[in-house]
Design a protein around this motif. Structure first.
Motif: not given
Length: 332
Positions: A29-30, A32, A174, A177, A180
């Motif tokens: 998973r990214s 951020y 979230e 994200e 970002w």
């Protein structure tokens, strides 16, 4: 869900990745957010906080952003629980203590902890905090009080309906994200501006270039319109033909208007969303619309300045109709 906002000119609690491709975690998973020593101290304090108060469940859902914190707090239904404000005050006090402890430690070691002093500005940019010549100056005062780190006013949203816990949890998780995404597309997440459109002055947020597209189509559908009716099918069909060179303009609130928004999305078109509430200083697009805004496919317009109270349903209804009628008449 409780939100604590940082006071101005303090060191960032964390930092948003600058890179266009953020790194992945062990699960693919990214990631951020870049943690610093303040982040780590806050994580420990938040996880330990509930264990000190019988009236609280563990705080297992939170995020530490550069200039604010979101937490999901659950109070036990027992006879010894305190009002939410008491817990929040104690939590802010505990976090402030950790903040100044970290700064004092950094000062003692020449900032060897590698703490990032950058902070995010309100418009999504980045600034550098003033160097703290002597971190202990802001440490506990002689009276024993700890200098504040958060604004006195804090926000909370109470879960009242089934399914809201999942929505709030998703919003919190979230948040990095979305931050970002806004940072990568600053040109579409700037300050609220004024723009002239259809002979009126509007407050605008988003991609102003959308108003220069060759095709702008009014999207207004009554709430009572039934799916599958001639009116429903005709308007959705028209929206599906807008394409990348055009945009639909409307509130996108009624079921028919939402269906039109889906048709516009599928066709690669853009939106001009009419907002009846205005835009306050911290306003940003709803979670489900931030992706489109980052792509430059969305502009928010409002005839109304932000109010210091929540508009009534009647006010919102009247405003939607007023803006919708202006758009329908002006785009004939």
């Amino acid at each position: 869900m409780v939100t604590l906002k940082q006071l101005p000119e303090l060191a960032a609690f964390s930092r948003i990745f600058d890179e266009a491709e953020p790194p992945k975690d062990t699960r693919g998973r990214s990631r951020y957010l870049i943690e610093n020593e303040i982040t780590k101290a806050f994580v420990r304090a938040i996880r330990d906080f509930a264990g000190k108060w019988w009236g609280l469940w563990s705080i297992d859902c939170f995020v530490i952003m550069p200039d604010h914190i979101h937490l999901r707090i659950r109070i036990k239904d027992t006879g010894d629980q305190m009002p939410l404000g008491k817990y929040v005050y104690q939590l802010m006090k505990a976090l402030a203590g950790e903040y100044w402890r970290v700064l004092a430690a950094d000062g003692a070691t020449g900032d060897g902890g590698g703490r990032d002093r950058r902070r995010n500005t309100r418009d999504g940019g980045t600034a550098v905090n003033r160097p703290l010549q002597n971190a202990s100056v802001a440490a506990p005062a002689p009276s024993g009080a700890i200098a504040p780190v958060f604004e006195r006013s804090w926000h909370d949203w109470i879960v009242k309906k089934d399914g809201q816990i999942a929505a709030f949890t998703r919003y919190i998780r979230e948040n990095p994200e979305r931050a970002w995404l806004r940072q990568q597309n600053r040109q579409y997440f700037g300050k609220v501006r004024k723009v002239s459109f259809l002979g009126r002055e509007w407050f605008a947020y988003g991609n102003l270039a959308i108003l220069d597209l060759p095709v702008l189509m009014a999207v207004k559908g009554h709430r009572a319109t039934k799916k599958g009716s001639v009116e429903w099918d005709a308007l959705v069909e028209a929206c599906s033909r807008i394409g990348p060179g055009g945009a639909g303009v409307g509130t996108f609130m009624s079921p028919l208007e939402k269906a039109c928004g889906n048709a516009i999305a599928a066709s690669g078109g853009k939106w001009v969303v009419l907002s009846p509430e205005g835009f306050h200083d911290r306003w940003h697009p709803p979670r489900e619309k931030e992706g489109f805004c980052a792509e430059g496919r969305m502009l928010f317009l409002s005839l109304y300045a932000a109010m210091d109270r929540t508009p009534t349903k009647q006010e919102l209804y009247q405003r939607c109709h007023e803006m919708g009628d202006i758009v329908v008449e002006g785009l004939k």
